[in-house]
Design an enzyme around this catalytic site. Structure first.
Site, PDB file in Angstrom:
ATOM      1  N   LYS A   3      43.557  52.002  51.992  1.00 26.03           N
ATOM      2  CA  LYS A   3      44.313  50.851  51.473  1.00 26.03           C
ATOM      3  C   LYS A   3      44.176  50.774  49.951  1.00 26.03           C
ATOM      4  CE  LYS A   3      44.008  48.477  55.867  1.00 26.03           C
ATOM      5  NZ  LYS A   3      43.490  47.406  56.718  1.00 26.03           N
TER       6      LYS A   3
ATOM      7  N   GLN B 108      38.999  43.036  56.591  1.00 25.01           N
ATOM      8  CA  GLN B 108      39.074  44.163  57.529  1.00 25.01           C
ATOM      9  C   GLN B 108      38.397  43.815  58.852  1.00 25.01           C
ATOM     10  OE1 GLN B 108      40.880  46.895  57.013  1.00 25.01           O
ATOM     11  NE2 GLN B 108      40.283  47.880  58.918  1.00 25.01           N
TER      12      GLN B 108
ATOM     13  N   ASP C 211      48.111  40.389  56.173  1.00 28.57           N
ATOM     14  CA  ASP C 211      47.952  41.059  57.474  1.00 28.57           C
ATOM     15  C   ASP C 211      48.882  40.452  58.532  1.00 28.57           C
ATOM     16  OD1 ASP C 211      46.271  43.270  57.844  1.00 28.57           O
ATOM     17  OD2 ASP C 211      44.461  42.048  57.605  1.00 28.57           O
TER      18      ASP C 211
END
Ligand code: GUN
Length: 282
Positions: free
Chosen positions: A52, A96, A119
């Site tokens: 990422k 995460q 997200d």
């Protein structure tokens, strides 16, 4: 032989499009900043987080790394998320997953500001998707829609079968296919006669989490098969939820593993970060 959908190429195209728009924003003096939070050092998460950051560097998004120890408490993580929510220079927040077991993931996800929920996991984002409102969409299913559209595969009116009902992939996938006017069926571990259902699919999305589960017996000849899984086989080689060699001979189109859905997830994250800023101008 099936047409191989090249996720690597398509994700590269999206990243280049995002890069161009990021540069345009920069020319207006706007920078995009993404906070990436990792708790502990799960090796798979470390690889994902690293990828990422690399994608951020490529498109010109500034990534801010927060690497917290495994022992971080839920309150400490909540305090960090709240601080990032209030920081106007931060446009996107990504925590995460999975988190250590002593931290409630739901609680963290709900605390992230829906304005920075790149997200797409916040209940407000999920609700917006389900009633057709604008909002952040979970990256993997959003990437699958892009793969289909950019490969010229029509969704409207098609029989779409999603195997798996996770909050991250299966459920948002079904909502997105419905939004595109597909006729959608969601299967899961309690589904009876799974093969009969999947054999009806024009578009079959496999998000089961079991290596090479989908064989040619599950697939209608000519169907488009999208493989969300990622596993290592007995020879330490990457494989998906679909038995590629066996399904390739009956499918009309198929995504490989690696190089199919995987690279799309990160490109859509970059797109969501861009959108977090562009939406402010609307
Ligand atoms: N863990 C596995 N996939 C994801 C993802 O898309 N986002 C986050 N935050 N964690 C993940």
């Amino acid at each position: 032989m099936a047409y191989i959908i090249d996720g690597k190429r398509i994700s590269g195209e999206i990243k280049d499009e995002v890069k161009e728009r990021v540069e345009r924003l920069k020319a207006q003096g706007r920078e995009i900043r993404l906070a990436v939070v990792q708790v502990g050092s799960d090796p798979a998460s470390t690889v994902y987080v690293g990828n990422k950051k690399k994608a951020c560097d490529y498109v010109g998004i500034c990534s801010l790394a927060y690497e917290l120890p495994e022992e971080t408490t839920e309150d400490e993580l909540l305090a960090l998320v709240e601080k990032l929510n209030e920081d106007d220079s931060v446009n996107g927040i990504l925590v995460q997953l999975p988190l250590p077991v002593h931290i409630r993931e739901d609680k963290i996800i709900e605390t992230i500001s829906p304005k920075k929920d790149v997200d797409g996991f916040h209940p407000q984002s999920v609700g917006a998707l389900s009633i057709g409102r604008e909002g952040f969409v979970s990256c993997t299913p959003a990437g699958i829609i892009e793969l289909l559209k950019r490969s010229g595969i029509e969704i409207a009116g098609k029989e779409c079968v999603v195997v798996g009902r996770s909050n991250i992939v299966g459920k948002p996938m079904s909502m997105l296919l419905l939004r595109e006017n597909g006729t959608v069926t969601v299967c899961h571990s309690k589904t009876k006669n799974l093969k009969e259902v999947t054999k009806r699919a024009d578009i079959l999305v496999a998000a089961i989490g079991k290596p090479r589960f989908i064989t040619e017996e599950y697939v209608k000849p000519g169907a488009c098969v999208i493989d969300v899984g990622i596993h290592r086989n007995e020879n330490n080689k990457l494989c998906g939820d679909v038995d590629f060699e066996r399904v390739e001979s009956v499918a009309g189109a198929i995504t490989p593993v690696p190089g199919g859905v995987g690279p799309m997830t990160i490109s859509m994250l970059m797109y969501n970060c861009l959108w977090a800023v562009e939406r402010e101008y609307k």
